[in-house]
Design an enzyme around this catalytic site. Structure first.
Site, PDB file in Angstrom:
ATOM      1  N   CYS A   1     106.773 -83.642  23.205  1.00  0.00           N
ATOM      2  CA  CYS A   1     108.064 -82.956  23.610  1.00  0.00           C
ATOM      3  C   CYS A   1     108.056 -83.314  25.053  1.00  0.00           C
ATOM      4  O   CYS A   1     107.055 -82.425  25.501  1.00  0.00           O
ATOM      5  CB  CYS A   1     107.865 -81.713  22.974  1.00  0.00           C
ATOM      6  SG  CYS A   1     107.886 -81.874  21.141  1.00  0.00           S
TER       7      CYS A   1
ATOM      8  N   GLU B   1     108.538 -79.725  26.593  1.00  0.00           N
ATOM      9  CA  GLU B   1     108.094 -78.473  27.003  1.00  0.00           C
ATOM     10  C   GLU B   1     106.627 -78.674  27.354  1.00  0.00           C
ATOM     11  O   GLU B   1     105.956 -77.893  28.054  1.00  0.00           O
ATOM     12  CB  GLU B   1     108.192 -77.091  25.940  1.00  0.00           C
ATOM     13  CG  GLU B   1     109.594 -76.932  25.331  1.00  0.00           C
ATOM     14  CD  GLU B   1     110.549 -78.343  24.475  1.00  0.00           C
ATOM     15  OE1 GLU B   1     110.152 -79.620  25.126  1.00  0.00           O
ATOM     16  OE2 GLU B   1     110.851 -77.687  23.644  1.00  0.00           O
TER      17      GLU B   1
ATOM     18  N   CYS C   1     110.357 -76.517  19.136  1.00  0.00           N
ATOM     19  CA  CYS C   1     109.383 -76.893  17.903  1.00  0.00           C
ATOM     20  C   CYS C   1     108.826 -75.802  17.703  1.00  0.00           C
ATOM     21  O   CYS C   1     107.859 -75.307  19.006  1.00  0.00           O
ATOM     22  CB  CYS C   1     109.139 -78.427  17.368  1.00  0.00           C
ATOM     23  SG  CYS C   1     108.014 -78.979  18.629  1.00  0.00           S
TER      24      CYS C   1
ATOM     25  N   CYS D   1     105.685 -76.482  20.237  1.00  0.00           N
ATOM     26  CA  CYS D   1     104.813 -76.174  21.956  1.00  0.00           C
ATOM     27  C   CYS D   1     105.635 -74.955  21.969  1.00  0.00           C
ATOM     28  O   CYS D   1     105.124 -73.993  22.939  1.00  0.00           O
ATOM     29  CB  CYS D   1     107.337 -76.658  21.841  1.00  0.00           C
ATOM     30  SG  CYS D   1     106.579 -78.468  22.715  1.00  0.00           S
TER      31      CYS D   1
HETATM   32  N1  THU Z   1     111.483 -83.158  21.199  1.00  0.00           N
HETATM   33  C1  THU Z   1     111.551 -81.836  22.622  1.00  0.00           C
HETATM   34  O1  THU Z   1     111.336 -82.649  22.865  1.00  0.00           O
HETATM   35  N2  THU Z   1     111.216 -80.136  21.738  1.00  0.00           N
HETATM   36  C2  THU Z   1     111.460 -80.241  21.327  1.00  0.00           C
HETATM   37  O2  THU Z   1     110.665 -78.908  20.873  1.00  0.00           O
HETATM   38  C3  THU Z   1     111.945 -80.820  19.937  1.00  0.00           C
HETATM   39  C4  THU Z   1     111.971 -82.191  19.883  1.00  0.00           C
HETATM   40  C5  THU Z   1     111.881 -83.594  20.753  1.00  0.00           C
HETATM   41  C6  THU Z   1     110.382 -84.263  20.402  1.00  0.00           C
HETATM   42  C7  THU Z   1     111.430 -86.276  20.106  1.00  0.00           C
HETATM   43  O3  THU Z   1     110.753 -87.267  21.145  1.00  0.00           O
HETATM   44  C8  THU Z   1     112.342 -85.908  20.084  1.00  0.00           C
HETATM   45  O4  THU Z   1     112.591 -84.293  19.971  1.00  0.00           O
HETATM   46  C9  THU Z   1     113.318 -85.866  18.779  1.00  0.00           C
HETATM   47  O5  THU Z   1     112.003 -84.605  17.522  1.00  0.00           O
END
Ligand code: THU
Length: 134
Positions: A47, A49, A86, A89
């Site tokens: 992710c 973050e 999420c 994170c």
């Molecule tokens: N994702 C993030 O980068 N941050 C979050 O807090 C939620 C999800 C990304 C992970 C994945 O590459 C895409 O979003 C779909 O879940």
């Protein structure tokens, strides 16, 4: 939020087509950018973050985190509501907040519309697990 959006534009998200950008402000004024980095082996991606937080942790090890701005956007739909970070994170950011003994403000949004502010990571992670249990 502008920097988070700028980071989002550079995300590598060919599988989910959901791009996220994060701009992390450090106490010395440095802004570290991160975005989600996906992988054909899906769980190997990370992710936005955590890309930003781990970059800061690796390169500015003694610099407290002041605030993190997060902007998410789907290539399938327009998210007009704020998209929260999420759980993984939140957990990762909580480690830094606990260690530095100072709250990290968190701002998040979708593609357009409102920005939500949380005053700390712990406010988004009740009953959290931390190193005191180890
Ligand atoms: N994702 C993030 O980068 N941050 C979050 O807090 C939620 C999800 C990304 C992970 C994945 O590459 C895409 O979003 C779909 O879940």
């Amino acid at each position: 939020m502008d920097k988070a959006q700028e980071a989002r534009n550079k995300a590598y998200a060919p599988y989910s087509r959901f791009k996220v950008g994060a701009a992390l402000l450090l106490a010395n004024g440095t802004v570290v950018l991160g975005n989600n980095q996906e992988n054909a082996a899906f769980p190997s991606g990370l992710c936005a973050e955590r890309v930003a937080a781990y970059h800061a942790g690796a390169n500015f090890p003694n610099e407290p985190f002041v605030a993190i701005a997060i902007a998410a956007g789907s290539q399938r739909k327009t998210n007009e509501v704020p998209v929260p970070p999420c759980g993984a994170c939140r957990q990762a950011l909580a480690e830094y907040e606990i260690t530095q003994k100072k709250d990290i403000a968190l701002y998040f949004m979708g593609e357009t519309g409102k920005v939500v502010k949380a005053h700390s990571i712990k406010s988004l992670l009740p009953l959290s697990f931390d190193g005191s249990y180890l």
